[in-house]
Enzyme design. Structure first.
Site, PDB file in Angstrom:
ATOM      1  N   GLY A  82      -9.598  -0.401  -6.774  1.00  0.00           N
ATOM      2  CA  GLY A  82      -9.282  -0.434  -8.206  1.00  0.00           C
ATOM      3  C   GLY A  82     -10.201  -1.389  -8.964  1.00  0.00           C
ATOM      4  O   GLY A  82     -10.454  -1.202 -10.160  1.00  0.00           O
ATOM      5  N   ALA A  92      -6.296  -2.641  -6.193  1.00  0.00           N
ATOM      6  CA  ALA A  92      -4.901  -2.684  -6.622  1.00  0.00           C
ATOM      7  C   ALA A  92      -4.137  -3.543  -5.611  1.00  0.00           C
ATOM      8  O   ALA A  92      -4.591  -3.738  -4.480  1.00  0.00           O
ATOM      9  CB  ALA A  92      -4.337  -1.273  -6.668  1.00  0.00           C
ATOM     10  N   GLU A 149     -10.201   2.558  -0.012  1.00  0.00           N
ATOM     11  CA  GLU A 149      -8.823   3.072   0.041  1.00  0.00           C
ATOM     12  C   GLU A 149      -8.552   3.901   1.287  1.00  0.00           C
ATOM     13  O   GLU A 149      -7.450   3.920   1.812  1.00  0.00           O
ATOM     14  CB  GLU A 149      -8.521   3.915  -1.214  1.00  0.00           C
ATOM     15  CG  GLU A 149      -8.446   3.133  -2.524  1.00  0.00           C
ATOM     16  CD  GLU A 149      -9.788   3.016  -3.251  1.00  0.00           C
ATOM     17  OE1 GLU A 149     -10.854   3.176  -2.603  1.00  0.00           O
ATOM     18  OE2 GLU A 149      -9.770   2.746  -4.466  1.00  0.00           O
TER      19      GLU A 149
HETATM   20  N1  DAK Z   1      -3.833  -6.470  -2.551  1.00  0.00           N
HETATM   21  C1  DAK Z   1      -3.028  -7.518  -2.259  1.00  0.00           C
HETATM   22  N2  DAK Z   1      -3.445  -8.652  -1.719  1.00  0.00           N
HETATM   23  C2  DAK Z   1      -4.743  -8.766  -1.421  1.00  0.00           C
HETATM   24  C3  DAK Z   1      -5.668  -7.732  -1.684  1.00  0.00           C
HETATM   25  C4  DAK Z   1      -5.161  -6.539  -2.277  1.00  0.00           C
HETATM   26  N3  DAK Z   1      -5.947  -5.512  -2.596  1.00  0.00           N
HETATM   27  N4  DAK Z   1      -6.877  -8.128  -1.275  1.00  0.00           N
HETATM   28  C5  DAK Z   1      -6.734  -9.379  -0.799  1.00  0.00           C
HETATM   29  N5  DAK Z   1      -5.450  -9.768  -0.877  1.00  0.00           N
HETATM   30  C6  DAK Z   1      -4.876 -11.029  -0.472  1.00  0.00           C
HETATM   31  C7  DAK Z   1      -4.699 -11.111   1.032  1.00  0.00           C
HETATM   32  O1  DAK Z   1      -3.495 -10.482   1.428  1.00  0.00           O
HETATM   33  C8  DAK Z   1      -4.662 -12.613   1.255  1.00  0.00           C
HETATM   34  O2  DAK Z   1      -3.386 -13.080   0.893  1.00  0.00           O
HETATM   35  P1  DAK Z   1      -2.572 -14.107   1.873  1.00  0.00           P
HETATM   36  O3  DAK Z   1      -2.563 -13.442   3.197  1.00  0.00           O
HETATM   37  O4  DAK Z   1      -3.415 -15.355   1.827  1.00  0.00           O
HETATM   38  O5  DAK Z   1      -1.242 -14.237   1.216  1.00  0.00           O
HETATM   39  C9  DAK Z   1      -5.656 -13.129   0.211  1.00  0.00           C
HETATM   40  O6  DAK Z   1      -5.766 -12.091  -0.769  1.00  0.00           O
HETATM   41  C10 DAK Z   1      -7.035 -13.402   0.769  1.00  0.00           C
HETATM   42  O7  DAK Z   1      -7.457 -12.220   1.445  1.00  0.00           O
HETATM   43  P2  DAK Z   1      -8.028 -12.240   2.949  1.00  0.00           P
HETATM   44  O8  DAK Z   1      -7.397 -13.317   3.743  1.00  0.00           O
HETATM   45  O9  DAK Z   1      -7.901 -10.865   3.466  1.00  0.00           O
HETATM   46  O10 DAK Z   1      -9.553 -12.626   2.663  1.00  0.00           O
HETATM   47  P3  DAK Z   1     -10.849 -12.193   3.479  1.00  0.00           P
HETATM   48  O11 DAK Z   1     -11.952 -12.960   2.854  1.00  0.00           O
HETATM   49  O12 DAK Z   1     -10.602 -12.324   4.955  1.00  0.00           O
HETATM   50  O13 DAK Z   1     -11.040 -10.629   3.194  1.00  0.00           O
HETATM   51  C11 DAK Z   1     -11.179  -8.672   1.774  1.00  0.00           C
HETATM   52  C12 DAK Z   1     -11.347 -10.206   1.889  1.00  0.00           C
HETATM   53  C13 DAK Z   1     -11.399  -8.292   0.307  1.00  0.00           C
HETATM   54  C14 DAK Z   1     -12.269  -7.979   2.624  1.00  0.00           C
HETATM   55  C15 DAK Z   1      -9.781  -8.249   2.275  1.00  0.00           C
HETATM   56  O14 DAK Z   1      -8.810  -9.073   1.616  1.00  0.00           O
HETATM   57  C16 DAK Z   1      -9.451  -6.835   1.993  1.00  0.00           C
HETATM   58  O15 DAK Z   1      -9.872  -5.933   2.715  1.00  0.00           O
HETATM   59  N6  DAK Z   1      -8.643  -6.594   0.933  1.00  0.00           N
HETATM   60  C17 DAK Z   1      -8.190  -5.262   0.596  1.00  0.00           C
HETATM   61  C18 DAK Z   1      -9.293  -4.463  -0.046  1.00  0.00           C
HETATM   62  C19 DAK Z   1      -8.834  -3.059  -0.358  1.00  0.00           C
HETATM   63  O16 DAK Z   1      -8.447  -2.284   0.551  1.00  0.00           O
HETATM   64  N7  DAK Z   1      -8.826  -2.722  -1.635  1.00  0.00           N
HETATM   65  C20 DAK Z   1      -8.395  -1.395  -2.081  1.00  0.00           C
HETATM   66  C21 DAK Z   1      -6.920  -1.467  -2.362  1.00  0.00           C
HETATM   67  S1  DAK Z   1      -6.261   0.096  -2.851  1.00  0.00           S
HETATM   68  C22 DAK Z   1      -3.882   3.413  -9.322  1.00  0.00           C
HETATM   69  C23 DAK Z   1      -4.928   2.660  -9.746  1.00  0.00           C
HETATM   70  C24 DAK Z   1      -5.725   2.019  -8.826  1.00  0.00           C
HETATM   71  C25 DAK Z   1      -5.460   2.098  -7.488  1.00  0.00           C
HETATM   72  C26 DAK Z   1      -4.380   2.821  -7.068  1.00  0.00           C
HETATM   73  C27 DAK Z   1      -3.581   3.475  -7.979  1.00  0.00           C
HETATM   74  N8  DAK Z   1      -3.038   4.122 -10.255  1.00  0.00           N
HETATM   75  C28 DAK Z   1      -3.503   4.156 -11.634  1.00  0.00           C
HETATM   76  C29 DAK Z   1      -1.884   4.747  -9.869  1.00  0.00           C
HETATM   77  C30 DAK Z   1      -6.304   1.376  -6.565  1.00  0.00           C
HETATM   78  C31 DAK Z   1      -6.046   1.270  -5.255  1.00  0.00           C
HETATM   79  C32 DAK Z   1      -6.703   0.226  -4.478  1.00  0.00           C
HETATM   80  O17 DAK Z   1      -7.505  -0.520  -4.986  1.00  0.00           O
END
Ligand code: DAK
Length: 257
Positions: free
Chosen positions: A108, A65, A131
């Site tokens: 997500g 997400a 998460e």
């Molecule tokens: N959200 C927003 N932006 C993101 C993102 C994300 N999940 N993942 C990556 N980006 C963005 C980064 O901010 C960066 O943007 P800029 O800084 O260039 O503006 C760009 O994508 C490239 O990312 P990185 O520079 O970080 O790239 P790397 O190759 O160094 O790293 C990575 C890739 C995937 C390991 C890293 O970006 C990362 O850890 N991303 C977050 C992964 C994560 O924590 N995902 C879980 C998110 S929480 C719901 C339904 C679903 C959910 C919640 C509620 N409801 C129905 C209510 C789900 C929740 C989640 O998924």
């Protein structure tokens, strides 16, 4: 319909829904989720479409997400956004959903993948429910679908540590059907979609419905549900055609009714 964050196209009887926010690794903001659900519902209603592929790009299926969109939200705002309503609609899609995933399949993104019926992964795919590392927990089925898919202890490990696993580990856990070299994973997804699309469609949809039913009912009720769907198929022309074709030693000519 105009979409901003996804691309929707049809190839014969296959619909292809591609998440298209490459700058943020296909992070699923609310607009993107709405568009995905709209695209799936449009394809589900289109009688010329028999199977739907959901995909991202080679670098990322979806990195979860959109963290930036929800970082400052309060519980009440999250409640009012009612994101879950959208996710619930995916569960109601009758046609087979085939996920073609590569690169990041996180949070997500992994929950979205687990809403699909068949998963083809590229060898570069990385899966996880990270998460916990940003102070939350899975919110779109991760604690439920993952646990049913891989069992309690593996689900606990993935959700409580937030660790990322490889495509091979995901295959061993039964999270994906196949791992394919990155050049061909999408083609492979199309092949499976085509194969399923060539089957008698009412049987395909009732079989999907019956399998999904097993997640939320007892074995007794599930068997009863299955039996009713089985009986129902005897009122389709395709059942007569399929069985007659077998007896007459020829290929069936499916009508879809
Ligand atoms: N959200 C927003 N932006 C993101 C993102 C994300 N999940 N993942 C990556 N980006 C963005 C980064 O901010 C960066 O943007 P800029 O800084 O260039 O503006 C760009 O994508 C490239 O990312 P990185 O520079 O970080 O790239 P790397 O190759 O160094 O790293 C990575 C890739 C995937 C390991 C890293 O970006 C990362 O850890 N991303 C977050 C992964 C994560 O924590 N995902 C879980 C998110 S929480 C719901 C339904 C679903 C959910 C919640 C509620 N409801 C129905 C209510 C789900 C929740 C989640 O998924």
């Amino acid at each position: 319909m105009e979409f901003k964050n996804i691309l929707l196209s049809n190839e014969n009887d296959i619909a292809i829904c591609q998440i298209n926010r490459p700058d943020v690794l296909n992070a699923l903001n609310m607009q993107t989720m709405s568009e995905i659900v709209n695209a799936l519902e449009i394809s589900d209603k289109d009688e010329n479409i028999h199977a739907i592929i959901l995909t991202g790009n080679k670098k990322s299926f979806a990195a979860g997400a959109d963290i930036k969109e929800m970082s400052n939200a309060s519980s009440v705002e999250m409640l009012i956004r009612d994101q879950f309503a959208k996710w619930d609609k995916i569960r109601k899609i009758k046609k087979p959903l085939i996920a073609a995933v590569s690169g990041f399949v996180l949070g997500g993104g992994m929950e979205l993948m687990m809403c699909c019926d068949i998963v083809i992964a590229s060898e570069t795919a990385k899966f996880g429910q990270p998460e916990i590392n940003i102070g939350v927990m899975p919110g779109a089925g991760g604690t439920q679908r993952l646990t049913r898919a891989v069992g309690k202890i593996k689900a606990m490990e993935l959700v409580l540590t937030g660790k990322i696993i490889s495509a091979n580990e995901a295959l061993q856990l039964g999270l994906v059907n196949k791992i394919i070299p990155i050049e061909y994973y999408f083609e492979e997804a199309k092949e499976i979609a085509k194969e399923i699309a060539s089957k008698p469609q009412i049987a395909v949809q009732l079989a999907k419905e019956s399998i999904l039913k097993s997640f939320d009912t007892t074995i007794e009720n599930g068997l009863e549900f299955e039996r009713k769907n089985f009986y129902l198929l005897f009122s389709t022309e395709d059942q007569k055609e399929g069985m007659n074709a077998f007896i007459e030693k020829r290929k069936p000519n499916w009508k879809g009714n």
